[in-house]
Design a protein around this motif. Structure first.
Motif, PDB file in Angstrom:
ATOM      1  N   VAL A  48       0.838  -1.202   0.000  1.00 18.87           N
ATOM      2  CA  VAL A  48       0.000   0.000   0.000  1.00 18.87           C
ATOM      3  C   VAL A  48       0.874   1.254   0.000  1.00 18.87           C
ATOM      4  N   THR A  49       1.923   1.254   0.800  1.00 19.49           N
ATOM      5  CA  THR A  49       2.824   2.408   0.833  1.00 19.49           C
ATOM      6  C   THR A  49       3.548   2.581  -0.501  1.00 19.49           C
ATOM      7  N   ALA A  50       3.949   1.480  -1.109  1.00 22.51           N
ATOM      8  CA  ALA A  50       4.596   1.562  -2.426  1.00 22.51           C
ATOM      9  C   ALA A  50       3.627   2.131  -3.461  1.00 22.51           C
ATOM     10  N   ALA A  51       2.369   1.725  -3.398  1.00 23.38           N
ATOM     11  CA  ALA A  51       1.376   2.261  -4.328  1.00 23.38           C
ATOM     12  C   ALA A  51       1.146   3.754  -4.093  1.00 23.38           C
ATOM     13  N   SER A  52       1.154   4.169  -2.832  1.00 26.86           N
ATOM     14  CA  SER A  52       0.966   5.593  -2.549  1.00 26.86           C
ATOM     15  C   SER A  52       2.183   6.408  -2.993  1.00 26.86           C
ATOM     16  N   PHE A  53       3.374   5.847  -2.897  1.00 28.62           N
ATOM     17  CA  PHE A  53       4.557   6.517  -3.434  1.00 28.62           C
ATOM     18  C   PHE A  53       4.453   6.636  -4.953  1.00 28.62           C
ATOM     19  N   SER A  74      15.482   7.999  -9.529  1.00 27.21           N
ATOM     20  CA  SER A  74      16.687   8.049 -10.348  1.00 27.21           C
ATOM     21  C   SER A  74      17.586   6.876 -10.000  1.00 27.21           C
ATOM     22  N   SER A  75      18.496   6.623 -10.889  1.00 29.78           N
ATOM     23  CA  SER A  75      19.411   5.501 -10.730  1.00 29.78           C
ATOM     24  C   SER A  75      20.829   5.974 -10.994  1.00 29.78           C
ATOM     25  N   ASP A  76      21.780   5.279 -10.405  1.00 30.21           N
ATOM     26  CA  ASP A  76      23.181   5.602 -10.649  1.00 30.21           C
ATOM     27  C   ASP A  76      23.575   5.247 -12.082  1.00 30.21           C
ATOM     28  N   SER A  77      22.886   4.257 -12.679  1.00 31.57           N
ATOM     29  CA  SER A  77      23.210   3.842 -14.041  1.00 31.57           C
ATOM     30  C   SER A  77      22.540   4.711 -15.104  1.00 31.57           C
ATOM     31  N   GLY A  78      21.587   5.538 -14.703  1.00 30.99           N
ATOM     32  CA  GLY A  78      20.969   6.460 -15.655  1.00 30.99           C
ATOM     33  C   GLY A  78      19.526   6.135 -15.952  1.00 30.99           C
ATOM     34  N   THR A  79      19.236   4.966 -16.505  1.00 31.61           N
ATOM     35  CA  THR A  79      17.871   4.623 -16.879  1.00 31.61           C
ATOM     36  C   THR A  79      17.237   3.735 -15.812  1.00 31.61           C
ATOM     37  N   VAL A  80      15.947   3.933 -15.614  1.00 26.85           N
ATOM     38  CA  VAL A  80      15.205   3.133 -14.641  1.00 26.85           C
ATOM     39  C   VAL A  80      14.079   2.453 -15.389  1.00 26.85           C
ATOM     40  N   GLY A  81      14.120   1.112 -15.431  1.00 27.24           N
ATOM     41  CA  GLY A  81      13.083   0.349 -16.095  1.00 27.24           C
ATOM     42  C   GLY A  81      11.901   0.097 -15.166  1.00 27.24           C
ATOM     43  N   THR A  82      10.920  -0.604 -15.685  1.00 29.10           N
ATOM     44  CA  THR A  82       9.708  -0.871 -14.916  1.00 29.10           C
ATOM     45  C   THR A  82       9.996  -1.758 -13.713  1.00 29.10           C
ATOM     46  N   SER A  83      10.777  -2.812 -13.895  1.00 28.27           N
ATOM     47  CA  SER A  83      11.081  -3.703 -12.777  1.00 28.27           C
ATOM     48  C   SER A  83      11.926  -2.992 -11.719  1.00 28.27           C
ATOM     49  N   GLU A  84      12.856  -2.154 -12.164  1.00 26.90           N
ATOM     50  CA  GLU A  84      13.655  -1.385 -11.204  1.00 26.90           C
ATOM     51  C   GLU A  84      12.792  -0.384 -10.449  1.00 26.90           C
ATOM     52  N   THR A  85      11.796   0.186 -11.121  1.00 27.90           N
ATOM     53  CA  THR A  85      10.891   1.118 -10.466  1.00 27.90           C
ATOM     54  C   THR A  85      10.079   0.418  -9.387  1.00 27.90           C
ATOM     55  N   ILE A  86       9.561  -0.760  -9.701  1.00 27.30           N
ATOM     56  CA  ILE A  86       8.764  -1.508  -8.724  1.00 27.30           C
ATOM     57  C   ILE A  86       9.615  -1.907  -7.531  1.00 27.30           C
ATOM     58  N   ILE A  87      10.800  -2.412  -7.790  1.00 33.08           N
ATOM     59  CA  ILE A  87      11.691  -2.824  -6.698  1.00 33.08           C
ATOM     60  C   ILE A  87      12.102  -1.622  -5.860  1.00 33.08           C
ATOM     61  N   SER A  88      12.410  -0.504  -6.514  1.00 33.72           N
ATOM     62  CA  SER A  88      12.811   0.675  -5.752  1.00 33.72           C
ATOM     63  C   SER A  88      11.660   1.232  -4.932  1.00 33.72           C
ATOM     64  N   LEU A  89      10.428   1.181  -5.451  1.00 38.61           N
ATOM     65  CA  LEU A  89       9.272   1.616  -4.669  1.00 38.61           C
ATOM     66  C   LEU A  89       9.055   0.727  -3.454  1.00 38.61           C
ATOM     67  N   LEU A  90       9.273  -0.561  -3.616  1.00 40.44           N
ATOM     68  CA  LEU A  90       9.145  -1.471  -2.466  1.00 40.44           C
ATOM     69  C   LEU A  90      10.228  -1.194  -1.425  1.00 40.44           C
ATOM     70  N   ILE A  91      11.453  -0.943  -1.879  1.00 39.22           N
ATOM     71  CA  ILE A  91      12.540  -0.654  -0.939  1.00 39.22           C
ATOM     72  C   ILE A  91      12.289   0.671  -0.228  1.00 39.22           C
ATOM     73  N   VAL A 119       9.646   0.219   2.407  1.00 37.30           N
ATOM     74  CA  VAL A 119      10.169  -0.451   3.609  1.00 37.30           C
ATOM     75  C   VAL A 119      10.952   0.543   4.463  1.00 37.30           C
ATOM     76  N   VAL A 120      11.797   1.349   3.834  1.00 42.02           N
ATOM     77  CA  VAL A 120      12.564   2.355   4.577  1.00 42.02           C
ATOM     78  C   VAL A 120      11.617   3.365   5.220  1.00 42.02           C
ATOM     79  N   PHE A 121      10.584   3.786   4.483  1.00 43.85           N
ATOM     80  CA  PHE A 121       9.604   4.727   5.012  1.00 43.85           C
ATOM     81  C   PHE A 121       8.865   4.133   6.210  1.00 43.85           C
ATOM     82  N   THR A 174      13.473   9.795   4.742  1.00 40.87           N
ATOM     83  CA  THR A 174      13.454   8.599   3.905  1.00 40.87           C
ATOM     84  C   THR A 174      14.190   8.834   2.594  1.00 40.87           C
ATOM     85  N   VAL A 175      13.960   9.982   1.989  1.00 42.40           N
ATOM     86  CA  VAL A 175      14.653  10.314   0.736  1.00 42.40           C
ATOM     87  C   VAL A 175      16.155  10.402   0.978  1.00 42.40           C
TER      88      VAL A 175
END
Length: 130
Positions: free
Chosen positions: A9-14, A27-44, A47-49, A87-88
């Protein structure tokens, strides 16, 4: 199971806050952020939030109780924004992180959006599970 549901729920609200606010981005250190990276980063990030809200927020809320009472609870919005900023900052040390521009109102609006969307979805989930 409940913690996993709250994290989703928190990931969806983010995600909603990222979608609405132009000053908030992933953003990513490598430059591009794909869909799977976006989902994983939102989950991470969610969790931190959740950890920040579980550990730091009670202390800050207790210490700011006089100001919160004086403003009739409106200072809680500032506390939410401070927890989002923390969190940011914490996630800035990860390879994929959320970036909020330096404009203070973006953080306030993001905190409001995250709070409102989380409250609505938690209410809907609570109504379904009962």
């Amino acid at each position: 199971m409940y913690y996993l549901l709250r994290t989703l729920v928190t990931a969806a609200s983010f995600w909603v806050a990222l979608w609405i606010l132009p000053g908030m981005d992933i953003s990513s250190d490598s430059g591009t952020v794909g869909t799977s990276e976006t989902i994983i980063s939102l989950l991470i990030v969610s969790v931190v939030f959740g950890l920040v809200n579980a550990i730091v927020r009670p202390i800050v809320s207790f210490l700011s109780l006089p100001i919160t009472c004086l403003t009739l609870g409106l200072f809680t919005i500032i506390i939410n924004a401070a927890m989002l900023s923390l969190t940011v900052w914490i996630t800035s040390f990860l390879p994929i992180h959320v970036v909020i521009d330096s404009f203070f109102w973006t953080t306030i609006l993001a905190a409001l959006i995250i709070s409102v969307v989380s409250a609505i979805v938690n209410r809907l989930i609570g109504a379904v599970t009962e």
